[in-house]
Design an enzyme around this catalytic site. Structure first.
Site, short mmCIF file in Angstrom:
data_model
loop_
_atom_site.label_atom_id
_atom_site.label_comp_id
_atom_site.label_asym_id
_atom_site.label_seq_id
_atom_site.Cartn_x
_atom_site.Cartn_y
_atom_site.Cartn_z
N HIS A 98 0.61 -0.99 -0.02
CA HIS A 98 -0.02 0.17 -0.08
C HIS A 98 0.85 1.31 0.00
O HIS A 98 1.90 1.18 0.44
CB HIS A 98 -0.77 -0.13 1.31
N HIS A 100 0.85 5.45 1.05
CA HIS A 100 0.31 6.46 1.80
C HIS A 100 0.06 7.72 1.16
O HIS A 100 1.18 7.93 0.53
CB HIS A 100 1.01 6.48 3.25
P1 5GP Z 1 1.72 0.59 7.30
O1 5GP Z 1 2.65 0.84 8.54
O2 5GP Z 1 1.56 -0.81 7.22
O3 5GP Z 1 2.37 1.44 6.09
O4 5GP Z 1 0.43 1.23 7.59
C1 5GP Z 1 -0.70 0.62 7.65
C2 5GP Z 1 -2.07 1.72 7.67
O5 5GP Z 1 -2.94 0.93 7.66
C3 5GP Z 1 -1.82 2.52 9.16
O6 5GP Z 1 -1.73 4.01 8.84
C4 5GP Z 1 -3.26 1.96 9.78
O7 5GP Z 1 -3.75 3.09 10.29
C5 5GP Z 1 -3.92 1.57 8.61
N1 5GP Z 1 -4.91 0.34 8.89
C6 5GP Z 1 -4.87 -0.73 9.84
N2 5GP Z 1 -5.96 -1.35 9.69
C7 5GP Z 1 -7.04 -0.93 8.97
C8 5GP Z 1 -8.23 -1.11 8.79
O8 5GP Z 1 -8.87 -1.77 9.23
N3 5GP Z 1 -8.95 -0.14 7.88
C9 5GP Z 1 -8.21 1.14 7.41
N4 5GP Z 1 -9.02 1.89 6.76
N5 5GP Z 1 -6.99 1.45 7.64
C10 5GP Z 1 -6.42 0.47 8.40
#
Ligand code: 5GP
Ligand code: ZN
Length: 134
Positions: A98, A100
């Site tokens: 993903h 951001h």
């Molecule tokens: P990472 O640290 O893996 O780049 O970021 C994962 C992101 O996914 C985090 O910013 C977190 O807030 C978001 N996230 C985690 N679980 C969910 C979810 O169930 N729904 C949504 N919309 N975002 C999520």
């Protein structure tokens, strides 16, 4: 597979979607840095930048540009960061690739990474290692 973003893509878990096409879904991050913080994911599961297929990565890049323009306008942001965490040691919590999109407000307090100058001769060696790894 027990993947939260695959479940969001499949509509099994609710999300606030802002964009969808045949390859991509984008939805609001549940815990935003600022309102409008959006995640762009490929519909087909991949873990990170190291295994995503080129077509999905290209599609994400195209959507990132289009959404950045829309998000900045929609939330009257002062700028936007585009970021991707790859592997747990790089801060990746959800192991479905993903990107951001983080709208920024002047003085919002988000700190980016600390930086340090290269010791003498190290930049040259590092650049050569990267070129050799291509
Ligand atoms: P990472 O640290 O893996 O780049 O970021 C994962 C992101 O996914 C985090 O910013 C977190 O807030 C978001 N996230 C985690 N679980 C969910 C979810 O169930 N729904 C949504 N919309 N975002 C999520
Ligand atoms: Zn997944």
């Amino acid at each position: 597979m027990d993947c939260i973003f695959c479940k969001i893509v499949a509509g099994e878990i609710p999300s606030f979607k802002v964009y969808e096409d045949e390859r991509i879904v984008a939805f609001l991050d549940i815990r935003p840095v600022n309102p409008g913080h959006t995640l762009i994911v490929p519909k087909t599961h991949s873990k990170n930048i190291f295994d995503i297929v080129a077509e999905d990565w290209t599609a994400i890049a195209d959507v990132a540009r289009i959404l950045a323009i829309a998000i900045e306008k929609a939330v009257s942001a002062d700028g936007i960061n585009i970021a991707m965490n790859n592997r747990p040691d790089a801060g990746q919590l959800v192991e479905h690739a993903h990107v951001h999109l983080i709208p920024r407000k002047k003085g919002d307090g988000l700190k980016l990474w600390p930086q340090h100058p290269y010791p003498e001769g190290e930049a040259e060696k590092t650049a050569e290692k990267i070129r050799s790894a291509l």
